[in-house]
Enzyme design. Sequence first.
Site, PDB file in Angstrom:
ATOM      1  N   CYS A 105       0.829  -1.206   0.000  1.00  0.00           N
ATOM      2  CA  CYS A 105       0.000   0.000   0.000  1.00  0.00           C
ATOM      3  C   CYS A 105       0.872   1.268   0.000  1.00  0.00           C
ATOM      4  CB  CYS A 105      -0.918   0.007   1.213  1.00  0.00           C
ATOM      5  SG  CYS A 105      -2.541  -0.700   0.858  1.00  0.00           S
ATOM      6  N   HIS A 108      -5.658  -0.943  -2.589  1.00  0.00           N
ATOM      7  CA  HIS A 108      -5.579  -2.214  -1.863  1.00  0.00           C
ATOM      8  C   HIS A 108      -6.710  -3.165  -2.258  1.00  0.00           C
ATOM      9  CE1 HIS A 108      -4.293  -4.736   1.527  1.00  0.00           C
ATOM     10  NE2 HIS A 108      -5.577  -4.926   1.771  1.00  0.00           N
ATOM     11  N   ASN A 122      -1.361 -14.825  -8.689  1.00  0.00           N
ATOM     12  CA  ASN A 122      -2.164 -15.715  -7.871  1.00  0.00           C
ATOM     13  C   ASN A 122      -3.272 -14.870  -7.256  1.00  0.00           C
ATOM     14  OD1 ASN A 122      -0.185 -17.651  -8.391  1.00  0.00           O
ATOM     15  ND2 ASN A 122       0.967 -17.129  -6.538  1.00  0.00           N
ATOM     16  N   SER A 149      -0.252 -14.871  -0.799  1.00  0.00           N
ATOM     17  CA  SER A 149      -0.045 -14.628   0.621  1.00  0.00           C
ATOM     18  C   SER A 149      -0.469 -13.211   1.006  1.00  0.00           C
ATOM     19  CB  SER A 149       1.414 -14.882   1.018  1.00  0.00           C
ATOM     20  OG  SER A 149       2.294 -14.259   0.134  1.00  0.00           O
ATOM     21  N   HIS A 194      -3.381  -7.554  -1.643  1.00  0.00           N
ATOM     22  CA  HIS A 194      -3.194  -6.390  -2.518  1.00  0.00           C
ATOM     23  C   HIS A 194      -2.863  -6.870  -3.949  1.00  0.00           C
ATOM     24  CE1 HIS A 194      -2.055  -1.957  -2.624  1.00  0.00           C
ATOM     25  NE2 HIS A 194      -1.847  -2.404  -3.867  1.00  0.00           N
ATOM     26  N   HIS A 199      -1.383  -7.928  -7.138  1.00  0.00           N
ATOM     27  CA  HIS A 199       0.007  -7.952  -7.600  1.00  0.00           C
ATOM     28  C   HIS A 199       0.238  -9.161  -8.484  1.00  0.00           C
ATOM     29  CE1 HIS A 199       0.190 -10.653  -4.087  1.00  0.00           C
ATOM     30  NE2 HIS A 199       1.280 -11.177  -4.615  1.00  0.00           N
ATOM     31  N   GLN A 257       3.660 -11.562 -10.197  1.00  0.00           N
ATOM     32  CA  GLN A 257       5.039 -11.902  -9.870  1.00  0.00           C
ATOM     33  C   GLN A 257       5.749 -12.348 -11.133  1.00  0.00           C
ATOM     34  OE1 GLN A 257       5.516 -14.209  -6.082  1.00  0.00           O
ATOM     35  NE2 GLN A 257       3.286 -14.290  -6.154  1.00  0.00           N
ATOM     36  N   PHE A 311      -5.763 -39.366  -7.019  1.00  0.00           N
ATOM     37  CA  PHE A 311      -5.823 -39.912  -8.379  1.00  0.00           C
ATOM     38  C   PHE A 311      -4.986 -39.074  -9.340  1.00  0.00           C
ATOM     39  CE2 PHE A 311      -7.440 -39.836 -12.691  1.00  0.00           C
ATOM     40  CZ  PHE A 311      -7.315 -41.175 -13.025  1.00  0.00           C
TER      41      PHE A 311
END
Length: 332
Positions: A38, A106, A147, A155, A158, A160, A162, A302
Site C-alpha cells: 500500500c 488495496h 495468484n 499470501s 493487494h 500484484h 510476480q 488420483f
Amino acid sequence: MSELRQDPITSEWVIVSPGRAARPKDPHGNEPASCPFCPGNEALTGEAIDQMLRPDGRWQVRAVANKFPLLASASEEPAAAPLATAGGLLLAGNGAHEVIVETPDHRGHLGTMPVADARQALAMYVRRYRALASHSRQYAQVVLFRNHGERAGTSLAHPHAQIAAVPVVSPVVRRRVASQVAYFDTHRGCGTCDALQRELQQRDRVVLQSAEFVSVAPFAAAAPYQLHVIPRRHAAGFADVDDGALDDLAQHLTRLLAALRAAAADPDYNLVVLSAPLDLVHRRATHWIIDIRPRLSTPAGFEFGAGIAVNSQLPEAAAQLMRAALRAGQAH
Ligand SMILES: [Zn+2]
Ligand SMILES: [Zn+2]
C-alpha cells in the site's frame, strides 16, 4: 538461500527454499495499514526496480524485489554447472523474483479496475519480462504469473503479479515445446494458430474475441472455468507484445476477468503467461498464451498417481456460462 535439486529419475527440478516459510501471510488483507504494497508503506518493500507514475507524481504501478524470493542473488556470470551429488544434480539457486504491485488501490481487482490502469499494469509486465529475458546467459526461462485468492496460493491480498527468472527449463516445459515443434514439422504450421482457426470456425468453446486476442475454454480443460487467452497474431514469446496488442489485451483481460468473477463468484485462480524458454530457436512453432486456471477443485490422490486431471465441468458449458456473463456485463 535457495537451491535447485533435480530428481534423478524424472529429471524434474525442485526449488528448495526454506526462507520462503517466513513470508508474511495476510491473504484476506483486511488491514491496509500493515500491507507492504500500500502507498505509505514503500519502505517495507525497499526501492522500486521500476515504476510508473501518475500525473500527480504518485506511483500507479511499482515493481520491487520479492523480499522472500524463490530464487535470488543472480550474478552477472553465466549460470554455473550443476554439481553431481549422491542424490542427484544440485544447482545454486541463482535467479530473480520480483513483485509487480498493479495498483495503489488495496481493494483493486484486475476485473474491475479502469482499463487504463490495467493497461499500465500489463505494460509493466512486459517491461519487466523483457528486462529479465535480456539476461539469457544467466536465465533459461522467465515465468510471469498472478495468484488470486488464498486457494491459488497468494499470501497478500493487494493486487500484484510476480515474475521469476529461473536458470533451468523443466521437462514439462521442454515437452510442451517439443510437441509444438513436432506439430510444426508435420504440418508446416503452428499448432496453436491451427487450433485457434478450428475453434473460431466451430465456436462452441469461444468465450471472447477482440482485435488481437481470442479467449477459449480449452477442449481438454483440466479444471472448471479454465481459460486460454490466445494472441491472434503468431508470436513465440511474451516479449513480442507491441503497444497495440497491449491496448487490446488490457480491455480483453479486464472484460474476461470481470465475467469470470460474475460467472463463478470471484473464484481464486492462477494466471500464468506460457511463453517460450529463452534459449528457444523454434520461434515459428511456439505460440505464447495466457492460461487462467481457477481453483474451484483440489487435485487429489488420483491426479497425483495417474498424472491425469479430472474436470467436473464440460468446457463447452464453461464457455456458454462465460458468454452469458459477458452479455450481462455489457447490459450494465
Ligand atoms: Zn495494500
Ligand atoms: Zn501460432
